[in-house]
Design a protein around this motif. Structure first.
Motif, PDB file in Angstrom:
ATOM      1  N   GLY A 173       0.807  -1.224   0.000  1.00  0.00           N
ATOM      2  CA  GLY A 173       0.000   0.000   0.000  1.00  0.00           C
ATOM      3  C   GLY A 173       0.837   1.268   0.000  1.00  0.00           C
ATOM      4  O   GLY A 173       0.546   2.220  -0.722  1.00  0.00           O
ATOM      5  N   ASN A 174       1.947   1.269   0.807  1.00  0.00           N
ATOM      6  CA  ASN A 174       2.749   2.497   0.885  1.00  0.00           C
ATOM      7  C   ASN A 174       3.444   2.775  -0.448  1.00  0.00           C
ATOM      8  O   ASN A 174       3.630   3.924  -0.841  1.00  0.00           O
ATOM      9  N   GLU A 175       3.807   1.709  -1.175  1.00  0.00           N
ATOM     10  CA  GLU A 175       4.471   1.888  -2.472  1.00  0.00           C
ATOM     11  C   GLU A 175       3.486   2.455  -3.489  1.00  0.00           C
ATOM     12  O   GLU A 175       3.811   3.352  -4.271  1.00  0.00           O
ATOM     13  N   MET A 176       2.251   1.927  -3.481  1.00  0.00           N
ATOM     14  CA  MET A 176       1.229   2.442  -4.407  1.00  0.00           C
ATOM     15  C   MET A 176       0.844   3.864  -4.026  1.00  0.00           C
ATOM     16  O   MET A 176       0.546   4.686  -4.898  1.00  0.00           O
ATOM     17  N   THR A 177       0.866   4.169  -2.720  1.00  0.00           N
ATOM     18  CA  THR A 177       0.563   5.542  -2.283  1.00  0.00           C
ATOM     19  C   THR A 177       1.572   6.513  -2.891  1.00  0.00           C
ATOM     20  O   THR A 177       1.209   7.594  -3.364  1.00  0.00           O
ATOM     21  N   ASP A 178       2.860   6.113  -2.887  1.00  0.00           N
ATOM     22  CA  ASP A 178       3.892   6.953  -3.511  1.00  0.00           C
ATOM     23  C   ASP A 178       3.572   7.205  -4.975  1.00  0.00           C
ATOM     24  O   ASP A 178       3.680   8.323  -5.466  1.00  0.00           O
ATOM     25  N   VAL A 179       3.157   6.131  -5.678  1.00  0.00           N
ATOM     26  CA  VAL A 179       2.822   6.266  -7.102  1.00  0.00           C
ATOM     27  C   VAL A 179       1.655   7.229  -7.274  1.00  0.00           C
ATOM     28  O   VAL A 179       1.699   8.151  -8.091  1.00  0.00           O
ATOM     29  N   LEU A 180       0.605   7.025  -6.467  1.00  0.00           N
ATOM     30  CA  LEU A 180      -0.615   7.828  -6.615  1.00  0.00           C
ATOM     31  C   LEU A 180      -0.381   9.291  -6.241  1.00  0.00           C
ATOM     32  O   LEU A 180      -1.027  10.186  -6.776  1.00  0.00           O
ATOM     33  N   SER A 236      -1.915  -4.904  -2.078  1.00  0.00           N
ATOM     34  CA  SER A 236      -1.896  -6.274  -1.551  1.00  0.00           C
ATOM     35  C   SER A 236      -2.991  -6.523  -0.523  1.00  0.00           C
ATOM     36  O   SER A 236      -3.307  -7.672  -0.230  1.00  0.00           O
ATOM     37  N   ASN A 237      -3.580  -5.451   0.039  1.00  0.00           N
ATOM     38  CA  ASN A 237      -4.652  -5.680   1.026  1.00  0.00           C
ATOM     39  C   ASN A 237      -6.038  -5.572   0.398  1.00  0.00           C
ATOM     40  O   ASN A 237      -7.041  -5.664   1.087  1.00  0.00           O
TER      41      ASN A 237
END
Length: 589
Positions: free
Chosen positions: A266-273, A299-300
């Motif tokens: 989630g934190n990696e996708m947050t960076d992308v978003l 992943s969640n």
């Protein structure tokens, strides 16, 4: 009992068994329970069906109803996709956030594109025109860069009977009416639906002949990617897969980017978003999101939606390909997608194959990568889809099933090396184990558009790096001092290639993107150094003297100090190298 209603019999995570479902079809989309959870029929055995649910099934009870929708899992294609952020089954996350701040609530239904927003539509046909599938009947300027062409849906054709005036319409408004055999009326709106697991038709495939220019030297010069090609990008944790894909998304010369965050943290996708909307497209100085679609399935999120996410992404890409655009897909990462496949197949009680993955893993990977290609569309435009799939092998083990099978179906393999990453050599693409099957296909393009000897130069540099690898084994045993001068020169030249050419700083204004002409001239400078230094070695000049010349530092600084628009400075540097080593030879002769 209604034959279009099943009954929930058992629930195992996202897998639901239903009774009374003999009238349903495999791959049909259904809604499950009082919350109307979205699902898909994956198998039928008489009246008993297995349904894969794309949302959390917490709270679902046996005895609740399963309702038919009559159509397969499909995405809505139309204006509003560019710049949007979706989950794995094309539900817009911005819209969901307004409904629920922190989590995606169950039972919100299959939200799609904004049905209330009005778009400026220009009609491009007139009454009496005969239309066939794939032809353009209207356009919408979706962003400054992307003209959204509305195409006649597949299996629809006829004569234009009525057209609405140019103006503002929503995606469900009819703008053109067709008639077939003067009886049947067909309404064309701004949107269409397409099943995600079915490839959109094309006129024909054409041979690959042009590269996807990325501005990354190790890719463009050593292991080129072709437009319409397939690329595997495997690497262990921390080797820079995501950063490499971000660089490709920002700098590659595709018209449209589809970024699929498939099962990442989630934190990696947050960076992308958070980062993507801030990025500026270097070609237009406008936000990069004006040519980007993001699909975020962390992943969640429900595991079944992760399995569907790459099909959602590739279907959107095919839609823009059909308009004549070059599309690049970044799938990050196909390993997490394969893990979702493994989890679902386990719940479906299917026989596991290697490392627990289902036996059909290779065919599913092949189906995905085969949807790339360089094609002539139904409208006879030339267009491409390039797929760049990151792979996250556990422990960096490239012999595990997902990496091995990906290697079978892709033509370029850019292996990320943890040793290089830990040595701060980025991008950490291993220059010895990586390969590109597109070099021969693109040779004519490189000869015509860069330089006739570009690929010869590339080959010469790779050979030097391979020789250095062999020599390093000797050096580790007996030390560098015992090597003859010509072999010591190979080590020195390989060091310059690695440090001055292959290493690239994504954070440096001059080094983040390098035009092909500069890449070629940088290789030419290194080659000039090697040939001039070799001439010195042949007359007995010690390698220590050759290394002592300050011109070597000038070569290493090229990437930072010579901009893309001042390439004449590289010609001056080549002349300087020749002068320095010519003078040195005169002293010793």
């Amino acid at each position: 009992m209604n034959r279009n209603e099943g009954i929930v019999n058992s629930i195992n995570g996202p897998v639901v068994k239903g009774l009374n479902m003999g009238s349903f079809k495999v791959n049909e989309m259904v809604t499950v329970g009082t919350q109307k959870l979205i699902g898909e029929v994956v198998s039928l055995d008489g009246d008993i069906a297995t349904v894969q649910v794309y949302e959390e099934t917490e709270g679902l009870k046996a005895g609740e109803k399963i309702y038919s929708t009559g159509s397969p899992l499909s995405v809505t294609l139309g204006p509003g996709m560019i710049g949007n952020i979706f989950d794995g089954i094309q539900r817009p996350l911005n819209k969901i956030q307004n409904m629920s701040q922190d989590f995606i609530p169950e039972g919100i239904g299959l939200l799609t594109l904004d049905e209330e927003k009005k778009w400026d539509v220009t009609i491009t046909v007139k009454p009496g025109d005969k239309l066939k599938p794939g032809e353009v009947y209207a356009t919408v300027q979706e962003t400054q860069r992307i003209l959204h062409k509305l195409l006649v849906p597949i299996n629809v054709s006829g004569t234009v009977k009525e057209v609405k005036p140019n103006g503002q319409y929503t995606i469900n408004d009819t703008v053109v009416v067709l008639t077939k055999d003067n009886t049947e009326l067909l309404n064309l709106t701004l949107s269409t639906k397409w099943p995600v697991r079915k490839a959109r038709p094309i006129n024909r495939r054409i041979p690959i002949y042009k590269p996807l220019i990325t501005g990354q030297r190790v890719i463009d010069s050593f292991y080129p990617i072709a437009k319409g090609g397939t690329v595997g990008l495997p690497g262990g944790f921390g080797t820079g897969k995501t950063v490499t894909q971000h660089q490709l998304a920002k700098w590659c010369d595709a018209d449209i980017i589809v970024y699929i965050g498939c099962g990442e943290r989630g934190n990696e996708m947050t960076d992308v978003l958070e980062e993507f909307p801030k990025l500026i497209d270097p070609r237009t100085n406008r936000p990069l999101m004006e040519r980007t679609i993001l699909i975020a399935n962390t992943s969640n999120m429900p595991v079944a939606a992760r399995e569907a996410s790459i099909y959602t992404g590739i279907t959107m890409a095919e839609y823009f390909r059909d308009m004549g655009y070059d599309v690049a897909i970044m799938a990050d990462s196909t390993s997490r997608w394969a893990e979702a496949l493994r989890e679902i197949s386990g719940r479906l009680e299917q026989m596991p194959a290697e490392e627990g993955y289902p036996a059909y893993l290779p065919s599913r990977l092949a189906e995905f990568y085969e949807r790339a290609g360089c094609v002539k569309t139904l409208n006879d435009d030339e267009a491409t889809i390039t797929i760049i799939g990151a792979v996250s092998p556990p422990g960096g083990d490239f012999s595990e099933p997902v990496t091995e099978n990906t290697k079978r179906f892709v033509s370029a393999f850019l292996g990320l090396d943890k040793k290089l990453a830990y040595a701060r050599h980025y991008p950490a693409i291993n220059y010895l184990t990586s390969y590109s099957g597109y070099v021969d296909m693109l040779s004519e393009w490189y000869e015509e558009n860069v330089a006739p000897d570009m690929l010869e130069l590339r080959h010469k540099m790779i050979v030097l790096l391979q020789e250095e690898e062999k020599l390093n084994e000797i050096v580790q045993l007996v030390g560098e001092d015992v090597l003859p001068n010509d072999q010591a020169l190979v080590l020195e030249t390989a060091r310059i290639i690695k440090k001055g050419f292959l290493q690239q700083n994504a954070m440096h204004a001059e080094d983040t993107y390098v035009v092909l002409k500069k890449q070629y001239l940088m290789l030419k400078v290194i080659d000039t150094f090697y040939e001039e230094a070799l001439a010195c070695v042949k007359i007995g000049i010690p390698i220590s003297v050759i290394r002592g010349e300050s011109v070597i530092q000038d070569i290493l600084k090229i990437k930072y100090e010579i901009p893309n628009d001042k390439l004449e400075l590289l010609d001056e540097l080549m002349n300087k190298i020749v002068d320095v080593y010519s003078s040195l030879r005169l002293k010793y002769e």
